[in-house]
Design a protein around this motif. Structure first.
Motif, PDB file in Angstrom:
ATOM      1  N   LEU A 283       0.709  -1.144   0.095  1.00 48.52           N
ATOM      2  CA  LEU A 283      -0.016   0.055  -0.083  1.00 48.52           C
ATOM      3  C   LEU A 283       0.899   1.308  -0.064  1.00 48.52           C
ATOM      4  O   LEU A 283       0.535   2.273  -0.700  1.00 48.52           O
ATOM      5  CB  LEU A 283      -0.957   0.067   1.291  1.00 48.52           C
ATOM      6  N   ALA A 284       2.040   1.164   0.703  1.00 52.39           N
ATOM      7  CA  ALA A 284       2.898   2.473   0.937  1.00 52.39           C
ATOM      8  C   ALA A 284       3.534   2.658  -0.628  1.00 52.39           C
ATOM      9  O   ALA A 284       3.561   3.772  -1.060  1.00 52.39           O
ATOM     10  CB  ALA A 284       3.846   2.144   1.727  1.00 52.39           C
TER      11      ALA A 284
ATOM     12  N   VAL B 183       0.895   4.129  -2.864  1.00 52.31           N
ATOM     13  CA  VAL B 183       0.609   5.609  -2.334  1.00 52.31           C
ATOM     14  C   VAL B 183       1.773   6.569  -2.898  1.00 52.31           C
ATOM     15  O   VAL B 183       1.553   7.417  -3.417  1.00 52.31           O
ATOM     16  CB  VAL B 183       0.345   5.793  -0.898  1.00 52.31           C
TER      17      VAL B 183
ATOM     18  N   ILE C   4       1.606   9.534  -5.606  1.00 50.90           N
ATOM     19  CA  ILE C   4       2.134  10.812  -5.300  1.00 50.90           C
ATOM     20  C   ILE C   4       3.435  11.519  -6.303  1.00 50.90           C
ATOM     21  O   ILE C   4       3.085  12.306  -6.827  1.00 50.90           O
ATOM     22  CB  ILE C   4       2.821  10.951  -3.783  1.00 50.90           C
TER      23      ILE C   4
END
Length: 131
Positions: free
Chosen positions: A14-15, A18, A22
């Protein structure tokens, strides 16, 4: 234990997602930072140190493999040339030993000096006839 590991892996995934969102959404700003400031590049190098090191190591491995392959090819080519040269020396040395041509002619035909040619003849086991 397996659930904790799966949870940690899910959080990492998930990181990653993300972070990718970004970066993609701010690509124009990143390009400006990249062109005008070295700070961002250094920060990215620190963040990506493990990945960059892994890529560098992979590149080195590939380079070594390619170098070895090219070295083998070059060695084979040089071996063929050396083998041809050795065969030429032996052929003329045989003619000299049999008295068909002179040492000088053998040296000339192989592109060698008389001294080098006679040295090669002796090392190969040929006998230079007495004149």
């Amino acid at each position: 234990m397996l659930e904790v590991g799966a949870f940690a892996e899910r959080e990492k995934d998930l990181a990653d997602v993300v972070l990718q969102v970004i970066v993609n959404s701010n690509m124009e700003k990143v390009q400006k930072w990249k062109g005008s400031e070295r700070i961002m590049c250094e920060a990215l190098r620190v963040l990506m140190a493990d990945e960059l090191n892994e890529e560098r190591m992979e590149g080195q491995r590939e380079g070594r493999i390619e170098g070895q392959r090219e070295g083998r090819i070059e060695g084979q080519r040089e071996g063929r040339i050396e083998g041809q040269r050795e065969g030429q020396i032996r052929a003329y040395a045989s003619l000299v030993q049999d008295g068909i041509i002179t040492v000088e002619t053998g040296a000339e035909k192989t592109g060698m000096s008389v001294g080098d040619f006679t040295k090669e003849m002796k090392q190969a086991g040929y006998v230079i006839p007495a004149v």
